[in-house]
Design a protein around this motif. Sequence first.
Motif, mmCIF file in Angstrom:
data_model
loop_
_atom_site.group_PDB
_atom_site.id
_atom_site.type_symbol
_atom_site.label_atom_id
_atom_site.label_comp_id
_atom_site.label_asym_id
_atom_site.label_seq_id
_atom_site.Cartn_x
_atom_site.Cartn_y
_atom_site.Cartn_z
ATOM 1 N N ARG A 41 0.874 -1.129 -0.057
ATOM 2 C CA ARG A 41 -0.030 -0.020 0.014
ATOM 3 C C ARG A 41 0.921 1.087 -0.045
ATOM 4 N NH1 ARG A 41 -2.594 -1.205 4.285
ATOM 5 N NH2 ARG A 41 -1.392 0.266 5.610
ATOM 6 N N GLU A 42 1.833 1.413 0.683
ATOM 7 C CA GLU A 42 2.881 2.437 0.780
ATOM 8 C C GLU A 42 3.544 2.649 -0.529
ATOM 9 O OE1 GLU A 42 3.077 5.082 3.129
ATOM 10 O OE2 GLU A 42 1.432 4.100 4.237
ATOM 11 N N GLY A 43 3.942 1.638 -0.948
ATOM 12 C CA GLY A 43 4.667 1.642 -2.455
ATOM 13 C C GLY A 43 3.687 2.117 -3.361
ATOM 14 N N GLN A 44 2.598 1.876 -3.215
ATOM 15 C CA GLN A 44 1.350 2.475 -4.422
ATOM 16 C C GLN A 44 1.315 3.803 -4.125
ATOM 17 O OE1 GLN A 44 -1.846 -0.499 -3.722
ATOM 18 N NE2 GLN A 44 -0.915 -1.892 -5.108
ATOM 19 N N LEU A 45 1.235 4.090 -2.776
ATOM 20 C CA LEU A 45 0.854 5.640 -2.543
ATOM 21 C C LEU A 45 2.074 6.481 -3.015
ATOM 22 C CD1 LEU A 45 -0.698 5.396 1.107
ATOM 23 C CD2 LEU A 45 -1.721 6.107 -0.984
ATOM 24 N N TYR A 46 3.330 6.076 -2.861
ATOM 25 C CA TYR A 46 4.576 6.714 -3.311
ATOM 26 C C TYR A 46 4.317 6.905 -4.981
ATOM 27 C CZ TYR A 46 9.363 8.084 -4.502
ATOM 28 O OH TYR A 46 10.421 8.620 -4.942
ATOM 29 N N ILE A 47 4.218 5.884 -5.697
ATOM 30 C CA ILE A 47 4.052 5.893 -7.067
ATOM 31 C C ILE A 47 2.847 6.949 -7.379
ATOM 32 C CG2 ILE A 47 3.456 4.458 -9.336
ATOM 33 C CD1 ILE A 47 5.018 1.993 -7.702
ATOM 34 N N LEU A 48 1.892 6.734 -6.522
ATOM 35 C CA LEU A 48 0.621 7.542 -7.018
ATOM 36 C C LEU A 48 1.178 9.027 -6.754
ATOM 37 C CD1 LEU A 48 -2.407 8.007 -7.595
ATOM 38 C CD2 LEU A 48 -2.737 7.873 -5.111
ATOM 39 N N SER A 49 1.883 9.364 -5.619
ATOM 40 C CA SER A 49 2.360 10.592 -5.663
ATOM 41 C C SER A 49 3.400 11.225 -6.778
ATOM 42 C CB SER A 49 3.146 10.811 -4.251
ATOM 43 O OG SER A 49 2.050 10.648 -3.171
ATOM 44 N N GLY A 50 4.114 10.110 -7.169
ATOM 45 C CA GLY A 50 5.031 10.589 -7.985
ATOM 46 C C GLY A 50 4.292 10.771 -9.539
ATOM 47 N N ALA A 51 3.295 10.027 -9.564
ATOM 48 C CA ALA A 51 2.244 10.193 -10.796
ATOM 49 C C ALA A 51 1.774 11.361 -10.951
ATOM 50 C CB ALA A 51 1.292 9.045 -11.028
ATOM 51 N N HIS A 52 1.185 11.960 -9.835
ATOM 52 C CA HIS A 52 0.619 13.323 -9.605
ATOM 53 C C HIS A 52 1.633 14.473 -9.957
ATOM 54 C CE1 HIS A 52 -3.108 11.884 -6.945
ATOM 55 N NE2 HIS A 52 -3.052 11.358 -8.211
ATOM 56 N N PHE A 53 2.691 14.264 -9.238
ATOM 57 C CA PHE A 53 3.617 15.442 -9.655
ATOM 58 C C PHE A 53 4.000 15.254 -11.014
ATOM 59 C CE2 PHE A 53 8.361 15.913 -10.778
ATOM 60 C CZ PHE A 53 8.521 17.184 -10.164
ATOM 61 N N LEU A 54 4.431 14.201 -11.580
ATOM 62 C CA LEU A 54 4.830 14.136 -13.186
ATOM 63 C C LEU A 54 3.482 14.742 -14.137
ATOM 64 C CD1 LEU A 54 6.239 10.374 -13.221
ATOM 65 C CD2 LEU A 54 7.506 12.836 -13.472
ATOM 66 N N HIS A 55 2.400 14.326 -13.806
ATOM 67 C CA HIS A 55 1.373 14.966 -14.390
ATOM 68 C C HIS A 55 1.180 16.705 -14.240
ATOM 69 C CE1 HIS A 55 -0.972 11.887 -16.430
ATOM 70 N NE2 HIS A 55 -0.760 10.983 -15.101
ATOM 71 N N ASN A 56 1.327 16.979 -12.862
ATOM 72 C CA ASN A 56 1.490 18.521 -12.742
ATOM 73 C C ASN A 56 2.561 19.107 -13.392
ATOM 74 O OD1 ASN A 56 -1.015 18.517 -11.120
ATOM 75 N ND2 ASN A 56 0.221 17.999 -9.470
#
Length: 261
Positions: A202-217
Motif C-alpha cells: 500500500r505504501e509503495g503504491q501511494l509513493y508511485i501515485l504521488s510520483g504520478a501526480h507530480f509528473l502530471h502536474n
Amino acid sequence: MFKSGKNRLDRDEIEQAKEKILEEYDHLIVRYMKPVSLKNAFLDRYLGAMRVRMDMDQFLHAEMTAVKELSRREETKEEELRAAKARRSERRKTKTEGFADRIIEENRQRIDKYPDLEFHSDASVEVKKMAGVLKFIDDEYWPAVDDILRRSSATLYSNSRLALEKSIYELATAKVGSASNRLSVYTTILGRFPRDYRALEREGQLYILSGAHFLHNLLTELAKMKESNNLDNDELIFVENVSEYVHNVIVDFRLVDLKPK
C-alpha cells in the motif's frame, strides 16, 4: 442375504432385499439426478416376478447387481467430469498466470531503462525505479525548470510552482528515511520483522501515485511554458526535451490515468 438351492429366501428376506434395492435406487436418483422411472421399473419387474413365482433369490441378486453397476457407472462418469473440470481449471489458471506474468515482465522491461534508487535491497522494482526517475528529474531538470517558473510566474509564490517544489522535495530531495520523505513509512515497514506485506504494498503504491501526480502536474506546467511564448530558443528546446522525458515516464510506468483530481 441371497441364497440358492433349497435354502430359498423367505418372505421377510425377500422384503428386506427389495427394500435394500429400493434404497440403492433412491441413492442413485438423488445423488446422480436419475429419473424416478428407474425405481418404478424395478418395482414393476419385482411384482411381475412375484406373480409368476420366479426364483426370487436369483431375481433379487440380479437386480441388486444391476443397480450397483448403474451406480458404479455414474460414479465413474462423475469422477471423469471432475477430472476434466480440474484439467480445464488448471489450463485456465496456467493461461491466466502466464498472461499475468507476461504483462508484469513487459512492464518491467518498459521501465528497465530508467535509473534505480537503491535505498533498500528489498524495495520493489517499481518503487526503486520511480524513486530513481524522480531523483534524476530533481538533479538534472528541476533547477532549470524552477528557474524558468520563477521568472515566468506572476508571483514568486505562485501556487503551482510552490506545489511542484514541495512535491519534488518530498519525493526526491529529502533524504530517504527522513520524516519529510514520502518513502519514510515505506522504509520503516521494510525494517520491521515480521513484515506487513500488505501495508508495504500500500505504501509503495501511494509513493508511485504521488510520483504520478507530480509528473502530471509538471507536464501541465511545461505545456504552459511552451504556450507562453516567453522562452528563448534554447529554453524552448530544453522544455520540450523535459516534456518528452516526463511524458515517456508516464506512459512507460502506466501512469496515464493517474492524474490528480
